[in-house]
Motif scaffolding. Structure first.
Motif, PDB file in Angstrom:
ATOM      1  N   ALA A 247       0.806  -0.945   0.093  1.00 15.63           N
ATOM      2  CA  ALA A 247       0.090  -0.016  -0.161  1.00 15.63           C
ATOM      3  C   ALA A 247       0.764   1.203   0.148  1.00 15.63           C
ATOM      4  O   ALA A 247       0.261   2.299  -0.783  1.00 15.63           O
ATOM      5  CB  ALA A 247      -0.970  -0.045   1.225  1.00 15.63           C
ATOM      6  N   ALA A 248       1.980   1.079   0.829  1.00 13.88           N
ATOM      7  CA  ALA A 248       2.871   2.177   0.953  1.00 13.88           C
ATOM      8  C   ALA A 248       3.533   2.565  -0.355  1.00 13.88           C
ATOM      9  O   ALA A 248       3.790   3.760  -0.894  1.00 13.88           O
ATOM     10  CB  ALA A 248       3.765   2.056   1.852  1.00 13.88           C
ATOM     11  N   LYS A 249       4.044   1.522  -0.995  1.00 10.34           N
ATOM     12  CA  LYS A 249       4.526   1.951  -2.345  1.00 10.34           C
ATOM     13  C   LYS A 249       3.547   2.446  -3.277  1.00 10.34           C
ATOM     14  O   LYS A 249       3.954   3.168  -4.312  1.00 10.34           O
ATOM     15  CB  LYS A 249       4.871   0.569  -3.052  1.00 10.34           C
ATOM     16  N   SER A 250       2.204   2.051  -3.419  1.00 11.29           N
ATOM     17  CA  SER A 250       1.369   2.776  -4.322  1.00 11.29           C
ATOM     18  C   SER A 250       1.173   4.126  -3.911  1.00 11.29           C
ATOM     19  O   SER A 250       0.714   5.006  -4.710  1.00 11.29           O
ATOM     20  CB  SER A 250      -0.289   2.115  -4.162  1.00 11.29           C
ATOM     21  N   ARG A 251       1.355   4.811  -2.770  1.00 12.58           N
ATOM     22  CA  ARG A 251       1.327   6.167  -2.440  1.00 12.58           C
ATOM     23  C   ARG A 251       2.671   6.909  -2.661  1.00 12.58           C
ATOM     24  O   ARG A 251       3.025   8.076  -2.187  1.00 12.58           O
ATOM     25  CB  ARG A 251       0.807   6.415  -1.048  1.00 12.58           C
ATOM     26  N   GLY A 252       3.697   6.272  -2.705  1.00 15.51           N
ATOM     27  CA  GLY A 252       5.044   6.739  -2.782  1.00 15.51           C
ATOM     28  C   GLY A 252       5.511   7.230  -1.325  1.00 15.51           C
ATOM     29  O   GLY A 252       5.995   8.188  -1.105  1.00 15.51           O
ATOM     30  N   LEU A 253       5.281   6.259  -0.253  1.00 10.86           N
ATOM     31  CA  LEU A 253       5.703   6.487   1.143  1.00 10.86           C
ATOM     32  C   LEU A 253       6.559   5.618   1.501  1.00 10.86           C
ATOM     33  O   LEU A 253       6.250   4.378   1.795  1.00 10.86           O
ATOM     34  CB  LEU A 253       4.194   6.331   1.942  1.00 10.86           C
ATOM     35  N   PRO A 254       7.802   6.188   1.975  1.00 15.72           N
ATOM     36  CA  PRO A 254       9.021   5.207   2.331  1.00 15.72           C
ATOM     37  C   PRO A 254       8.398   4.692   3.880  1.00 15.72           C
ATOM     38  O   PRO A 254       8.189   5.734   4.589  1.00 15.72           O
ATOM     39  CB  PRO A 254      10.082   6.131   2.402  1.00 15.72           C
TER      40      PRO A 254
END
Length: 344
Positions: free
Chosen positions: A150-157
């Motif tokens: 899910a974080a990859k889809s939002r660009g959140l490290p």
């Protein structure tokens, strides 16, 4: 040639890029699961990928509601740079790569600026009682994998604790379970994150999960409470955090922010320091223009025109080690003066 003339002269030089910490890769790429491979992706697949990429690049989860984006979604072909198919365990996938300049232009036309690759990093602490007793959630747990997706889809490290003896002593799983915020923050200082998520995870026999936790950002504790299947809960948690951290930067073409925020930087001892400082400031997505005001001894004052707020500027600078904040002042007219030390 005096220092000021030297500084003006080097403005014309081409400077090298920094290696940025907490950078997000593949911002303009999306991977979609597919049932069967086609000669070319359908417009529906490209449109679906385009929405996902626009959300990643802009940080705005509702960007697809914009009328200009809606028009582009009807004819998405020109946004696509290339595509490929891959086969992995569990099925086949379509990989779509979009033209960065086209995506950036689309985002800007909606009134916002692309966030850039430099993003805030979020540290995760979770405890679970799945084994019958409370314990730290292991890094290979399916819930962590769902959070990463899910974080990859939002660009959140995301950042995960090592869970060595130091972590075990600083933050036992029982402290996470009852959400002791002071202990959570104390244990987190080791990792120097920009924000922290901590909580307890419970799993039911029906493969449902429940999360009760805290999202800690800028000294403010926000409660988290989600339940459902693993993917639903992971997406809800990540979207809540990303929507808070990724405050949209309004484009200067469609808004009127105050200009001329002064940045005073100490410890600029040579031209190399100066070139690196200006390059660093220009690469911040919130900065539109950098202007030299004065140079006295080892101290440089520059004035920044912003495409965002002073708080967004502070946050962007804080994500990098090059500048250390020493003080923040205000002139009689209310304008900000931020004082930094150059770390190189």
């Amino acid at each position: 040639m005096d220092l000021m003339r030297s500084l003006i002269a080097v403005l014309l030089l081409t400077v090298s890029q920094f290696v940025i910490a907490s950078t997000v890769t593949d911002l303009y790429r999306v991977t979609l699961p597919i049932g069967e491979q086609r000669l070319a992706p359908s417009d529906l697949q490209v449109s679906s990928g385009l929405v996902k990429v626009l959300v990643k690049v802009s940080g705005n989860s509702s960007i697809a509601d914009d009328s200009q984006i809606q028009s582009q979604l009807k004819a998405p072909a020109r946004t696509l740079k290339q595509f490929s198919y891959i086969t992995e365990e569990g099925g086949g996938y379509l990989v779509l790569d979009f033209h960065p300049e086209v995506i950036d232009s689309l985002v800007t036309r909606t009134g916002f600026k692309p966030l850039g690759e430099q993003r805030a990093t979020v540290l995760l602490w979770f405890a679970s009682n799945a084994s019958g007793e409370k314990d730290h959630l292991k890094s290979n747990d399916s819930f962590y994998k769902a959070l990463q997706f899910a974080a990859k889809s939002r660009g959140l490290p995301l950042q995960f604790p090592i869970l060595d003896l130091t972590d075990q002593i600083a933050l036992p799983p029982t402290d996470i379970w009852i959400l002791k915020d002071r202990q959570i923050l104390h244990a987190s200082t080791r990792y120097k994150p920009d924000a922290v998520i901590a909580g307890r995870l419970t799993k039911s026999e029906s493969e449902g999960v429940s999360v009760t936790g805290l999202f800690i950002n800028d000294g403010i504790n926000q409660p988290l409470a989600e339940s459902g299947n693993i993917d639903q809960v992971a997406n809800a948690v990540i979207n809540r955090v990303a929507d808070t951290l990724f405050k949209p930067i309004v484009s200067y073409k469609l808004s009127h922010f105050q200009t001329g925020v002064a940045i005073q930087v100490e410890n600029i001892s040579n031209l190399s320091d100066y070139v690196q400082l200006i390059d660093f400031l220009k690469r911040l997505s919130v900065v539109r223009q950098v202007k030299i005001e004065r140079a006295i001894g080892n101290q440089i004052t520059v004035r920044l025109d912003l495409d965002g707020s002073e708080e967004q500027l502070r946050q962007a600078i804080s994500l990098e080690p090059q500048l250390q904040l020493l003080d923040s002042l205000r002139n009689q007219d209310g304008s900000a003066v931020m004082i930094y030390r150059w770390q190189g």
